[in-house]
Motif scaffolding. Structure first.
Motif, PDB file in Angstrom:
ATOM      1  N   LEU A  60      -2.116  -0.986  12.818  1.00 47.36           N
ATOM      2  CA  LEU A  60      -2.907  -1.225  11.612  1.00 47.36           C
ATOM      3  C   LEU A  60      -4.255  -0.506  11.615  1.00 47.36           C
ATOM      4  O   LEU A  60      -4.634   0.091  10.603  1.00 47.36           O
ATOM      5  N   ALA A  61      -4.967  -0.524  12.717  1.00 48.10           N
ATOM      6  CA  ALA A  61      -6.293   0.119  12.754  1.00 48.10           C
ATOM      7  C   ALA A  61      -6.177   1.602  12.424  1.00 48.10           C
ATOM      8  O   ALA A  61      -6.962   2.137  11.631  1.00 48.10           O
ATOM      9  N   SER A  62      -5.180   2.253  13.003  1.00 47.87           N
ATOM     10  CA  SER A  62      -4.977   3.675  12.743  1.00 47.87           C
ATOM     11  C   SER A  62      -4.551   3.919  11.288  1.00 47.87           C
ATOM     12  O   SER A  62      -5.045   4.829  10.632  1.00 47.87           O
ATOM     13  N   HIS A  66      -6.652   5.877   8.151  1.00 50.32           N
ATOM     14  CA  HIS A  66      -6.105   6.951   7.315  1.00 50.32           C
ATOM     15  C   HIS A  66      -6.006   6.535   5.845  1.00 50.32           C
ATOM     16  O   HIS A  66      -5.390   7.232   5.044  1.00 50.32           O
ATOM     17  N   GLY A  67      -6.562   5.374   5.501  1.00 50.42           N
ATOM     18  CA  GLY A  67      -6.623   4.947   4.105  1.00 50.42           C
ATOM     19  C   GLY A  67      -5.460   4.102   3.622  1.00 50.42           C
ATOM     20  O   GLY A  67      -5.326   3.872   2.420  1.00 50.42           O
ATOM     21  N   TYR A  68      -4.615   3.624   4.530  1.00 51.63           N
ATOM     22  CA  TYR A  68      -3.447   2.837   4.128  1.00 51.63           C
ATOM     23  C   TYR A  68      -3.695   1.341   4.273  1.00 51.63           C
ATOM     24  O   TYR A  68      -4.258   0.891   5.272  1.00 51.63           O
ATOM     25  N   ALA A  69      -3.250   0.597   3.274  1.00 55.48           N
ATOM     26  CA  ALA A  69      -3.135  -0.859   3.384  1.00 55.48           C
ATOM     27  C   ALA A  69      -1.670  -1.151   3.684  1.00 55.48           C
ATOM     28  O   ALA A  69      -0.788  -0.431   3.208  1.00 55.48           O
ATOM     29  N   VAL A  70      -1.391  -2.182   4.465  1.00 54.15           N
ATOM     30  CA  VAL A  70      -0.017  -2.559   4.797  1.00 54.15           C
ATOM     31  C   VAL A  70       0.257  -3.937   4.202  1.00 54.15           C
ATOM     32  O   VAL A  70      -0.564  -4.845   4.342  1.00 54.15           O
TER      33      VAL A  70
END
Length: 158
Positions: A60-62, A66-70
């Motif tokens: 998640l941190a990476s 990079h601008g992604y929500a999961v």
């Protein structure tokens, strides 16, 4: 075997507002302006789904950098999602689609093969949605183990 809906790059991601593990709700539209990884999984607390969720948690941190929500989506109710979130220290939202309408809209629910039998169920899938709410990638029938690493490669994040 009936054909399920399949989303493709350039399609508009079906919007939704669904209950979350913490008792609130999450609207996909509230994440506009960010890239979103929406992954569909069959059931909280099962071995494969736990492996996949923990892989997303550990990456998640990476992904966030990079601008992604999961966001994870399953047909589970909020109470089961809360137990899953707590048990495995999941740090991203899980939403419950108990009537499966959203899963069907994404083509992530329908006929699938399970141990050689045709059954109705969640088709393990991952959707990458861009900042404007368009499908960038739609991956169907993904494997629980190793999927996040493959996704990172596909997105050029390694």
């Amino acid at each position: 075997m009936t054909e399920n809906v399949r989303l493709a790059p350039g399609d508009t991601a079906p919007d939704f507002t669904l209950p979350t593990a913490d008792g609130g709700t999450l609207a996909l539209s509230s994440l506009r302006g960010r890239k979103v990884i929406l992954y569909a999984y069959p059931a909280a607390m099962t071995p494969g789904c736990t492996t996949q969720a923990c892989d997303f948690r550990d990456s998640l941190a990476s992904l966030t950098a990079h601008g992604y929500a999961v966001v994870g989506i399953s047909p589970d109710g909020a109470a089961k999602l809360a137990k899953f979130t707590e048990r495995d220290a999941l740090t991203f939202p899980l939403v419950g689609d108990e009537d499966k309408a959203v899963l069907k809209a994404y083509g992530a629910y329908g006929e699938k093969k399970n141990y050689g039998k045709t059954v109705q169920g969640v088709i393990r899938s991952t959707f990458v949605i861009d900042e404007k709410g368009q499908i960038e990638h739609a991956f169907y029938n993904v494997k629980a183990t190793g999927h996040v690493a493959k996704l990172r490669r596909d997105l050029g994040l390694n």
